[in-house]
Design a protein around this motif. Structure first.
Motif, PDB file in Angstrom:
ATOM      1  N   SER A   1      -2.928  -1.021   8.264  1.00  0.00           N
ATOM      2  CA  SER A   1      -4.359  -1.135   7.984  1.00  0.00           C
ATOM      3  C   SER A   1      -4.711  -0.777   6.544  1.00  0.00           C
ATOM      4  N   CYS A   2      -3.765  -0.404   5.743  1.00  0.00           N
ATOM      5  CA  CYS A   2      -4.018   0.009   4.362  1.00  0.00           C
ATOM      6  C   CYS A   2      -4.067  -1.217   3.438  1.00  0.00           C
ATOM      7  N   ASP A   3      -5.058  -1.265   2.569  1.00  0.00           N
ATOM      8  CA  ASP A   3      -5.151  -2.346   1.586  1.00  0.00           C
ATOM      9  C   ASP A   3      -4.121  -2.119   0.484  1.00  0.00           C
TER      10      ASP A   3
ATOM     11  N   THR B   1      -2.430  -1.407  -3.069  1.00  0.00           N
ATOM     12  CA  THR B   1      -2.835  -0.494  -4.145  1.00  0.00           C
ATOM     13  C   THR B   1      -2.087  -0.843  -5.432  1.00  0.00           C
TER      14      THR B   1
ATOM     15  N   MET C   1      -4.780   6.801   8.496  1.00  0.00           N
ATOM     16  CA  MET C   1      -4.447   5.383   8.344  1.00  0.00           C
ATOM     17  C   MET C   1      -2.993   5.138   8.719  1.00  0.00           C
ATOM     18  N   ASP C   2      -2.710   3.966   9.189  1.00  0.00           N
ATOM     19  CA  ASP C   2      -1.320   3.565   9.319  1.00  0.00           C
ATOM     20  C   ASP C   2      -1.035   2.524   8.244  1.00  0.00           C
ATOM     21  N   GLU C   3       0.230   2.200   8.065  1.00  0.00           N
ATOM     22  CA  GLU C   3       0.628   1.331   6.957  1.00  0.00           C
ATOM     23  C   GLU C   3       0.053  -0.070   7.089  1.00  0.00           C
TER      24      GLU C   3
ATOM     25  N   CYS D   1       0.860  -1.176   0.000  1.00  0.00           N
ATOM     26  CA  CYS D   1       0.000   0.000   0.000  1.00  0.00           C
ATOM     27  C   CYS D   1       0.901   1.233   0.000  1.00  0.00           C
ATOM     28  N   ASN D   2       0.728   2.106  -0.976  1.00  0.00           N
ATOM     29  CA  ASN D   2       1.535   3.315  -1.061  1.00  0.00           C
ATOM     30  C   ASN D   2       0.719   4.576  -0.865  1.00  0.00           C
ATOM     31  N   LEU D   3      -0.500   4.432  -0.405  1.00  0.00           N
ATOM     32  CA  LEU D   3      -1.305   5.592  -0.040  1.00  0.00           C
ATOM     33  C   LEU D   3      -1.117   5.836   1.448  1.00  0.00           C
ATOM     34  N   ARG D   4      -0.914   7.082   1.810  1.00  0.00           N
ATOM     35  CA  ARG D   4      -0.667   7.410   3.205  1.00  0.00           C
ATOM     36  C   ARG D   4      -1.605   8.501   3.702  1.00  0.00           C
TER      37      ARG D   4
END
Length: 98
Positions: free
Chosen positions: A53-55, A57, A49-51, A42-45
């Protein structure tokens, strides 16, 4: 094209039917490590969110990789056209057919 990519369209006053497209490029050697853009990361920040919990991408990661390696095939084609002069003419012919 991709709606999320910032592409600048320039219209010529001298040739009204001509449009130039400026595409963004990122230097692959000095900007980012390509391993960072694996499909499972996941490269959306967003701030909330923390890294962990991010799905993943994968589409976003692929768009960044495309921008990083956009010039690579063009460089190979330029070298090939200097070595084989007829390849440049064949490329122009192929582009006019497509």
């Amino acid at each position: 094209g991709e709606l999320a990519k910032p592409i600048i369209l320039l219209h010529s006053k001298l040739a009204p039917l001509t449009t130039f497209r400026l595409l963004p490029c990122i230097d692959p050697e000095s900007t980012f490590n390509p391993r960072r853009f694996h499909a499972s990361r996941c490269n959306l920040r967003p701030d909330h969110m923390d890294e962990d919990s991010c799905d993943p991408t994968p589409h976003y990661n692929n768009m960044i990789l495309e921008d990083m390696y956009l010039l690579s095939p063009i460089k190979h084609l330029t070298v090939a056209c200097t070595e084989i002069p007829a390849l440049a003419e064949a490329n122009v012919l192929l582009k006019s057919w497509l």
